[in-house]
Design an enzyme around this catalytic site. Sequence first.
Site, mmCIF file in Angstrom:
data_model
loop_
_atom_site.group_PDB
_atom_site.id
_atom_site.type_symbol
_atom_site.label_atom_id
_atom_site.label_comp_id
_atom_site.label_asym_id
_atom_site.label_seq_id
_atom_site.Cartn_x
_atom_site.Cartn_y
_atom_site.Cartn_z
ATOM 1 C CB CYS A 128 42.167 49.061 50.805
ATOM 2 S SG CYS A 128 42.488 47.481 50.036
HETATM 3 N N1 CO8 Z 1 44.680 35.245 33.196
HETATM 4 C C1 CO8 Z 1 44.020 35.237 32.039
HETATM 5 N N2 CO8 Z 1 42.721 35.600 31.925
HETATM 6 C C2 CO8 Z 1 42.061 35.963 33.039
HETATM 7 C C3 CO8 Z 1 42.702 35.991 34.298
HETATM 8 C C4 CO8 Z 1 44.067 35.605 34.352
HETATM 9 N N3 CO8 Z 1 44.749 35.592 35.497
HETATM 10 N N4 CO8 Z 1 41.814 36.416 35.226
HETATM 11 C C5 CO8 Z 1 40.660 36.653 34.589
HETATM 12 N N5 CO8 Z 1 40.794 36.373 33.258
HETATM 13 C C6 CO8 Z 1 39.773 36.463 32.220
HETATM 14 C C7 CO8 Z 1 38.378 36.403 32.822
HETATM 15 O O1 CO8 Z 1 37.975 35.063 32.983
HETATM 16 C C8 CO8 Z 1 37.563 37.162 31.791
HETATM 17 O O2 CO8 Z 1 37.279 36.305 30.713
HETATM 18 P P1 CO8 Z 1 35.857 36.428 29.947
HETATM 19 O O3 CO8 Z 1 35.837 37.825 29.393
HETATM 20 O O4 CO8 Z 1 35.951 35.346 28.936
HETATM 21 O O5 CO8 Z 1 34.823 36.224 31.016
HETATM 22 C C9 CO8 Z 1 38.534 38.234 31.307
HETATM 23 O O6 CO8 Z 1 39.839 37.758 31.615
HETATM 24 C C10 CO8 Z 1 38.285 39.560 31.984
HETATM 25 O O7 CO8 Z 1 38.180 39.367 33.415
HETATM 26 P P2 CO8 Z 1 37.729 40.473 34.436
HETATM 27 O O8 CO8 Z 1 36.481 41.121 33.943
HETATM 28 O O9 CO8 Z 1 37.744 39.903 35.817
HETATM 29 O O10 CO8 Z 1 38.990 41.456 34.283
HETATM 30 P P3 CO8 Z 1 39.128 42.986 34.573
HETATM 31 O O11 CO8 Z 1 39.567 43.629 33.334
HETATM 32 O O12 CO8 Z 1 37.951 43.558 35.302
HETATM 33 O O13 CO8 Z 1 40.374 43.002 35.598
HETATM 34 C C11 CO8 Z 1 40.772 43.215 37.967
HETATM 35 C C12 CO8 Z 1 40.316 42.313 36.839
HETATM 36 C C13 CO8 Z 1 42.244 43.507 37.765
HETATM 37 C C14 CO8 Z 1 40.569 42.494 39.283
HETATM 38 C C15 CO8 Z 1 39.960 44.522 37.955
HETATM 39 O O14 CO8 Z 1 38.586 44.266 37.895
HETATM 40 C C16 CO8 Z 1 40.205 45.418 39.157
HETATM 41 O O15 CO8 Z 1 41.321 45.794 39.459
HETATM 42 N N6 CO8 Z 1 39.136 45.812 39.829
HETATM 43 C C17 CO8 Z 1 39.216 46.692 41.000
HETATM 44 C C18 CO8 Z 1 39.731 45.905 42.106
HETATM 45 C C19 CO8 Z 1 39.884 46.674 43.368
HETATM 46 O O16 CO8 Z 1 40.243 47.813 43.452
HETATM 47 N N7 CO8 Z 1 39.696 45.970 44.411
HETATM 48 C C20 CO8 Z 1 39.954 46.496 45.669
HETATM 49 C C21 CO8 Z 1 40.316 45.304 46.437
HETATM 50 S S1 CO8 Z 1 41.498 45.613 47.593
HETATM 51 C C22 CO8 Z 1 40.758 45.866 49.139
HETATM 52 O O17 CO8 Z 1 39.781 46.483 49.311
HETATM 53 C C23 CO8 Z 1 41.463 45.256 50.265
HETATM 54 C C24 CO8 Z 1 40.777 44.061 50.730
HETATM 55 C C25 CO8 Z 1 41.535 43.490 51.872
HETATM 56 C C26 CO8 Z 1 42.888 42.956 51.478
HETATM 57 C C27 CO8 Z 1 42.844 41.512 51.161
HETATM 58 C C28 CO8 Z 1 44.238 40.972 50.999
HETATM 59 C C29 CO8 Z 1 44.256 39.578 50.410
#
Ligand code: CO8
Length: 372
Positions: free
Chosen positions: A156
């Site tokens: 990124c």
């Molecule tokens: N629908 C419904 N429920 C869901 C879903 C969904 N789609 N997904 C997860 N849940 C559930 C989970 O199972 C969990 O349930 P439980 O509490 O029962 O375990 C609950 O919702 C909460 O899940 P999370 O803890 O995973 O949810 P978050 O609130 O943490 O949100 C995010 C998830 C949005 C992913 C968040 O953690 C986030 O944005 N984190 C930072 C991510 C980030 O910045 N990453 C950088 C990556 S990008 C990068 O570096 C580039 C890489 C190279 C590119 C690759 C291209 C493909």
Amino acid sequence: MYQPAITGHGVFTPTQSITNDELVVAFNAYADLWNAEHAEAIAAGEVEAKPQSSSDFIFNASGIEQRYVLDKAGVLDPTRMFPALPARDDEQPSYMAEMAVDACGKALKMAGIDAGEIDLVICAASNHERAYPAIAIEIQQLLGCAGFGFDMNVACSSATFGIQAAADMVRAGSVRRALVVCPEICSGHLEWRDRDCHFIFGDVCTAVVLERSEDAKGARFDVISTRCATQFSNNIRNNNGFLRRTHDQMDDRREMQFMQNGRKVFKEVLPMVSTHIAEHMDDAGWAAGDLKRLWLHQANKTMNDFIGKKVLGRVPEEGEQPNILQDYANTSSAGSIIAFSKHSDDLTPGDKGVICSFGAGYSVGSVLIERA
Ligand code: CO8
């Protein structure tokens, strides 16, 4: 030494887009099919049923409303769940080069220069379509640029690391005019069948022109200072690579796509980025009050709200820290440049801003610019 400046920018946006609702319908249909296929094992408690996704979760967790993709039909086909991008023969332009030509054309037009005046092309992206020859050299040839080109990958942060490399070369005089282009086909390395991340990414391409400030034909942003930092982490990872065959492993393993521990990324990257920007500005003699705009990496709205508040010391006002992730989702290296490209025209001479990207590595890059 010469003063480098950004004199042009451009964005290629695919014509096809997917709303959260469309994505969720496809994912849930896929989950239903998978659950029906594995009904016996699920009933026996051997495997867990795949849960449903939801639009409300996606929007609340990320701020994303839709994403652009090169191929919508393949992604939304519940029996397929990845884009269909037919292989091109060696005489055809690669997908990445094709997107790049469009974005670079817009950036060159804005800068008012011909492709032949460019003597460096950096293709900076989080994945490259092939190992070699470099995509950058193909772009150089398609556009008719002079000089040389090379590919780089800092996930990124590729755009800001690329801008630092190009700005340093312009500053030193080893090149006179450069293109930093970020073609991101994130749909190709996202696992659309994984509920935790199927909503995160989209496709796009950005380009910026850097040249000597004194050569600028129109409005420009002087690059005052750049800073890059990295710190190794396994929390964002993709294990696909050229040694795959030698590991006797050609199956479609999950870790061969984008993998992340989103919560940990959130917790560890936020302080790293806030401190990085604050220290960079401090060393340049910039105070938070000097800042007109913050163009941040576009991964998550809550993340950006947090960083904006930390850097400015208050909640950012409307338009001070523009987000584009609601329309484009996370486009890896291109995100902060889309924000810059779409929300910088109104700045007036003397206005200061920071472009900052962050992500896998971990990596963080910041570019301090001033409208001249
Ligand atoms: N629908 C419904 N429920 C869901 C879903 C969904 N789609 N997904 C997860 N849940 C559930 C989970 O199972 C969990 O349930 P439980 O509490 O029962 O375990 C609950 O919702 C909460 O899940 P999370 O803890 O995973 O949810 P978050 O609130 O943490 O949100 C995010 C998830 C949005 C992913 C968040 O953690 C986030 O944005 N984190 C930072 C991510 C980030 O910045 N990453 C950088 C990556 S990008 C990068 O570096 C580039 C890489 C190279 C590119 C690759 C291209 C493909």
